[in-house]
Enzyme design. Structure first.
Site, short mmCIF file in Angstrom:
data_model
loop_
_atom_site.label_atom_id
_atom_site.label_comp_id
_atom_site.label_asym_id
_atom_site.label_seq_id
_atom_site.Cartn_x
_atom_site.Cartn_y
_atom_site.Cartn_z
N LYS A 17 0.83 -1.21 0.00
CA LYS A 17 0.00 0.00 0.00
C LYS A 17 0.87 1.27 0.00
O LYS A 17 0.67 2.17 -0.80
CB LYS A 17 -0.94 0.03 1.23
CG LYS A 17 -1.84 -1.19 1.36
CD LYS A 17 -2.73 -1.10 2.60
CE LYS A 17 -1.98 -1.09 3.94
NZ LYS A 17 -1.23 -2.35 4.22
N ARG A 92 -10.11 0.88 8.34
CA ARG A 92 -9.77 -0.48 8.75
C ARG A 92 -10.91 -1.16 9.50
O ARG A 92 -10.78 -2.33 9.85
CB ARG A 92 -8.55 -0.44 9.67
CG ARG A 92 -7.21 -0.71 8.97
CD ARG A 92 -6.12 -0.42 9.97
NE ARG A 92 -4.90 -1.15 9.82
CZ ARG A 92 -3.79 -0.67 9.26
NH1 ARG A 92 -3.77 0.53 8.73
NH2 ARG A 92 -2.69 -1.40 9.24
N ARG A 131 11.47 -4.95 5.68
CA ARG A 131 11.18 -3.57 5.29
C ARG A 131 12.03 -2.55 6.06
O ARG A 131 12.24 -2.69 7.26
CB ARG A 131 9.70 -3.28 5.57
CG ARG A 131 9.35 -1.80 5.58
CD ARG A 131 7.88 -1.54 5.47
NE ARG A 131 7.08 -2.05 6.55
CZ ARG A 131 5.74 -2.09 6.53
NH1 ARG A 131 5.09 -1.69 5.47
NH2 ARG A 131 5.09 -2.55 7.56
N ARG A 164 13.93 1.15 10.87
CA ARG A 164 12.98 0.03 10.82
C ARG A 164 11.92 0.27 11.88
O ARG A 164 12.22 0.81 12.94
CB ARG A 164 13.70 -1.30 11.12
CG ARG A 164 14.58 -1.72 9.98
CD ARG A 164 15.33 -3.02 10.25
NE ARG A 164 16.36 -3.19 9.26
CZ ARG A 164 16.24 -3.96 8.16
NH1 ARG A 164 15.17 -4.68 7.96
NH2 ARG A 164 17.22 -4.01 7.27
N ARG A 176 -1.04 -8.60 13.32
CA ARG A 176 -1.61 -7.60 12.41
C ARG A 176 -2.40 -8.27 11.30
O ARG A 176 -3.42 -7.74 10.85
CB ARG A 176 -0.49 -6.70 11.87
CG ARG A 176 0.03 -5.73 12.96
CD ARG A 176 1.42 -5.21 12.70
NE ARG A 176 1.56 -4.52 11.44
CZ ARG A 176 2.73 -4.26 10.86
NH1 ARG A 176 3.86 -4.65 11.43
NH2 ARG A 176 2.77 -3.61 9.73
P1 ADP Z 1 2.21 -1.89 3.27
O1 ADP Z 1 2.21 -0.37 3.24
O2 ADP Z 1 1.03 -2.47 2.56
O3 ADP Z 1 2.37 -2.45 4.65
P2 ADP Z 1 4.82 -1.61 1.94
O4 ADP Z 1 4.51 -0.81 0.73
O5 ADP Z 1 5.50 -0.93 3.06
O6 ADP Z 1 3.47 -2.38 2.45
O7 ADP Z 1 5.68 -2.88 1.47
C1 ADP Z 1 6.22 -3.79 2.43
C2 ADP Z 1 7.65 -4.15 2.03
O8 ADP Z 1 7.63 -4.97 0.85
C3 ADP Z 1 8.55 -2.96 1.73
O9 ADP Z 1 9.85 -3.27 2.19
C4 ADP Z 1 8.50 -2.85 0.20
O10 ADP Z 1 9.73 -2.33 -0.32
C5 ADP Z 1 8.30 -4.30 -0.24
N1 ADP Z 1 7.40 -4.45 -1.38
C6 ADP Z 1 6.33 -3.67 -1.73
N2 ADP Z 1 5.72 -4.15 -2.83
C7 ADP Z 1 6.39 -5.27 -3.18
C8 ADP Z 1 6.26 -6.24 -4.26
N3 ADP Z 1 5.27 -6.12 -5.15
N4 ADP Z 1 7.13 -7.25 -4.28
C9 ADP Z 1 8.11 -7.38 -3.36
N5 ADP Z 1 8.30 -6.51 -2.34
C10 ADP Z 1 7.46 -5.47 -2.26
P1 ADP Z 2 0.87 -1.57 7.51
O1 ADP Z 2 0.75 -0.67 6.32
O2 ADP Z 2 2.15 -2.30 7.55
O3 ADP Z 2 -0.32 -2.43 7.71
P2 ADP Z 2 0.32 0.83 9.07
O4 ADP Z 2 1.46 1.77 9.04
O5 ADP Z 2 -0.84 1.10 8.18
O6 ADP Z 2 0.92 -0.63 8.82
O7 ADP Z 2 -0.26 0.69 10.55
C1 ADP Z 2 0.60 0.42 11.65
C2 ADP Z 2 -0.25 0.30 12.89
O8 ADP Z 2 -0.94 1.55 13.15
C3 ADP Z 2 -1.37 -0.74 12.82
O9 ADP Z 2 -0.92 -2.04 13.17
C4 ADP Z 2 -2.37 -0.18 13.84
O10 ADP Z 2 -1.95 -0.45 15.17
C5 ADP Z 2 -2.26 1.33 13.62
N1 ADP Z 2 -3.21 1.83 12.60
C6 ADP Z 2 -2.90 2.39 11.40
N2 ADP Z 2 -4.01 2.76 10.74
C7 ADP Z 2 -5.05 2.43 11.55
C8 ADP Z 2 -6.47 2.54 11.42
N3 ADP Z 2 -7.05 3.06 10.32
N4 ADP Z 2 -7.24 2.09 12.45
C9 ADP Z 2 -6.68 1.55 13.56
N5 ADP Z 2 -5.35 1.40 13.74
C10 ADP Z 2 -4.54 1.84 12.74
#
Ligand code: ADP
Ligand code: ADP
Ligand code: ZN
Length: 223
Positions: A17, A92, A131, A164, A176
């Site tokens: 995302k 969410r 990541r 990180r 999560r």
């Molecule tokens: P999210 O916001 O949904 O939690 P991220 O965009 O932060 O996910 O991506 C999670 C990790 O995976 C990051 O380290 C990113 O560089 C990597 N990543 C994102 N998209 C891909 C993909 N299509 N294939 C492999 N790795 C990816």
């Molecule tokens: P990822 O993209 O890897 O799923 P986020 O950065 O979106 O992680 O979220 C990290 C943490 O922040 C979540 O595990 C949750 O605890 C909190 N969080 C983020 N967005 C929301 C939301 N819309 N509602 C509730 N908790 C949230």
């Protein structure tokens, strides 16, 4: 004047995302709104909301709707959102989705597309555990899948400090993922019912997903 585009990226932790939202910002001039980033700033600032959110985030649970909605509403008052937004990590829960609809309706807007990034849960553990991000500009990287062109130097800004997230451990990711399936995945049918859902296969590489998403967003913004 046509109302600004409102896109939602739905998907479990690691689905891509944040990565794709930043690309859409560049490709379409939209603004990424990540409630995760907003909450992490609140935690870092030591505000009352941040203090309440901290432990829940560290354990991999969902922060309470009231706190998240207050933070999001605040952000949506800023003028740059008029360019159109990509919601990353929000909504969410059912309550967040309903409140978002009400908030948008009050200014004559609606969700234009909710795009579900479809992935295999098992692969998400490796994506999240590997990541890291640039400490200066926030660009996202991965130990295996997305390394900077020059080791230790950010491609975007030349920064050399990286960080990180405390919650990016294999154990917390499993929590999560549970929260995602219990509380967020049901929103896929909610948006399907509204006729704005698009599903994309997000197991391919970053460039391929960018292409598919770009096609969808171009279609939506042309409407
Ligand atoms: P999210 O916001 O949904 O939690 P991220 O965009 O932060 O996910 O991506 C999670 C990790 O995976 C990051 O380290 C990113 O560089 C990597 N990543 C994102 N998209 C891909 C993909 N299509 N294939 C492999 N790795 C990816
Ligand atoms: P990822 O993209 O890897 O799923 P986020 O950065 O979106 O992680 O979220 C990290 C943490 O922040 C979540 O595990 C949750 O605890 C909190 N969080 C983020 N967005 C929301 C939301 N819309 N509602 C509730 N908790 C949230
Ligand atoms: Zn950088």
């Amino acid at each position: 004047m046509t109302p600004p585009t409102v896109l939602i990226l739905l998907g479990p932790p690691g689905a891509g995302k944040g990565t794709q939202a930043r690309i859409l910002e560049e490709d379409f001039g939209l603004v990424q709104l990540s409630t995760g980033d907003l909450l992490r700033s609140a935690v870092a600032s030591g505000s009352a909301a941040g203090q309440q959110a901290r432990a829940v985030m560290e354990a991999g649970g969902l922060v309470g709707d009231e706190i998240v909605l207050a933070i999001l509403k605040d952000r949506m008052q800023q003028p740059d959102v008029a360019r159109g937004i990509i919601l990353d990590g929000f909504p969410r829960t059912d309550r967040q989705a309903a409140d978002l609809d009400a908030l948008l309706a009050a200014s004559g807007q609606r969700v234009d597309a909710a795009i579900s990034l479809e992935v295999d849960d098992e692969a998400m553990v490796g994506r999240v555990a590997g990541r890291y991000t640039c400490g200066s500009c926030g660009e996202g990287y991965h130990d295996t899948f997305k390394q900077p062109a020059a080791a230790g130097v950010c491609d975007k800004c030349g920064g050399t400090g990286f960080k990180r997230r405390a919650d990016d451990t294999a154990e917390t990711v499993r929590e999560r993922l549970k929260a995602y399936h219990a509380q967020t995945a049901p929103l896929i049918s909610y948006y399907e019912g509204k006729g704005v859902l698009q599903r994309i296969d997000a197991m391919g590489d970053i460039a391929a997903i960018r292409q598919t998403l770009g096609g969808i967003v171009a279609g939506v913004s042309a409407q």
